[in-house]
Design an enzyme around this catalytic site. Sequence first.
Site, short mmCIF file in Angstrom:
data_model
loop_
_atom_site.label_atom_id
_atom_site.label_comp_id
_atom_site.label_asym_id
_atom_site.label_seq_id
_atom_site.Cartn_x
_atom_site.Cartn_y
_atom_site.Cartn_z
N GLU A 158 2.81 -9.52 -4.87
CA GLU A 158 1.83 -8.25 -4.50
C GLU A 158 1.51 -7.61 -5.71
OE1 GLU A 158 1.09 -7.87 -1.46
OE2 GLU A 158 2.54 -9.00 -0.34
N CYS A 186 -1.78 0.56 -5.78
CA CYS A 186 -2.51 -0.72 -6.20
C CYS A 186 -3.53 -0.69 -4.91
CB CYS A 186 -1.54 -1.79 -5.96
SG CYS A 186 -0.80 -1.81 -4.19
#
Length: 455
Positions: A209, A243
Amino acid sequence: MDFSDLLPKHQQFFNSNSTRDLEWRKQQLQQIKRLVNDNEQAFIDALASDLGKPAQEAWITEVSYVTSDVDHVCKRLSAWAKKRRVATPIVAQPGRSYIQPEPQGTVLIIGAWNYPMQLILAPLVAVLAAGNCAIVKPSELAPATSTLLAKLIPQYLDSQAVSVVEGAVEETSALLSLPFNHIMYTGNGQVARIVMTAAAKHLTPVTLELGGKSPVYVDKSTDITITAQRIAWGKWMNAGQTCIAPDYIITTADMVTPLVDALKKQIEKMFGKDPKQSKSYGRIVNTRHAQRIAQYLKDIDVEIGGDVDIENKYIAPTIVLNPPLDSALMTDEIFGAILPMITIDSFDDAKRFVKERDKPLSSYIFSKNKEQCQTWVNEISSGSQCINDVIMFNAVPELPFGGIGPSGMGQYSGKAGFDNFSHLKSVLARPFVKDLPVRFAPYSKMKFKLLRWIR
């Protein structure tokens, strides 16, 4: 640093088949929820210490995120773990075909510092739900949260199944040398390459990720006030250290002034005229990252904000207009409180701008034009997307979360997480019934003809 005794301990427990029991899995998941609920204030205090997170923001994005995840998974785990029937073709009849989810083994979870609680416990929910053991490595850049996790996890979870290792590069490298059954890493692409290289030595599957530069396209048909409110919330939550936060805005020249004005109003509404004094605005994780973000503003014209206090790890909510496209601000993932705004001439130019760059973890469009929104979905490749909002896909547990290309690989959240950390084993079960001779040698033209007809 040697953890070679730790992995065999978990593998031995895994091989006892204890983790295959659904009731054991559900009990461990409930223990995660209990761990969080019993120590809610301690986590909120730790997150404030590590990142200056406001209590409400910490509760929404970390505390309640994990407990809601547990509730969602526990309600559906029995159904997810069942055999999944699939059709059996005539050549394999009589027979039953199905997919049987089974645990993989022991999973290494390497967490990140920006959401240091959520990014350990949420993956752990998926890993335990799938029936695996786990070794978790919290981020050393969020020391208060790391220490708290290391203290609490052994108190609440089965120590035969879950361990915590604290530390930095040396400890992480030692863990990566071990033959795990799966590795999950959340962080940046540079470290992800190190993780993949280490995993390749053992042919270990990885879930990465990562991040990237998540674009936001705003067109003239949008509701400017709601658009600005949602962008401001998503961008400056956690001081931009998310993010999937908007990394930059692309819009036409006639939208620049009204959008800047609307964003300025929302910044003042959310954080006051001096965000540094606001109890609703966080801080950069450390001075090194504050210096990194501040460097982006060197020789850049600032439209809003720009205030920097490295010692106090403060970067004001900042908007810049049309920075050079080859500047670090437009080539690096910002991961901070700066929002560039790029002017383009048309929707086609916006699409072209995004397509010419790496595929991001998320992408966003604000428009009342439904056809244009659908075109964005059809043509813009990213891990996830929102139409007329940002980040909120992460509030839908059955939407898989994960990147594509440089923004990551593999997905988790809800059933996607269960499947990601399971091996979906294919099974065909047949009775002892005499088979058609067409299948077996000696072969003949007649058998071949009949076989082609059956298929």
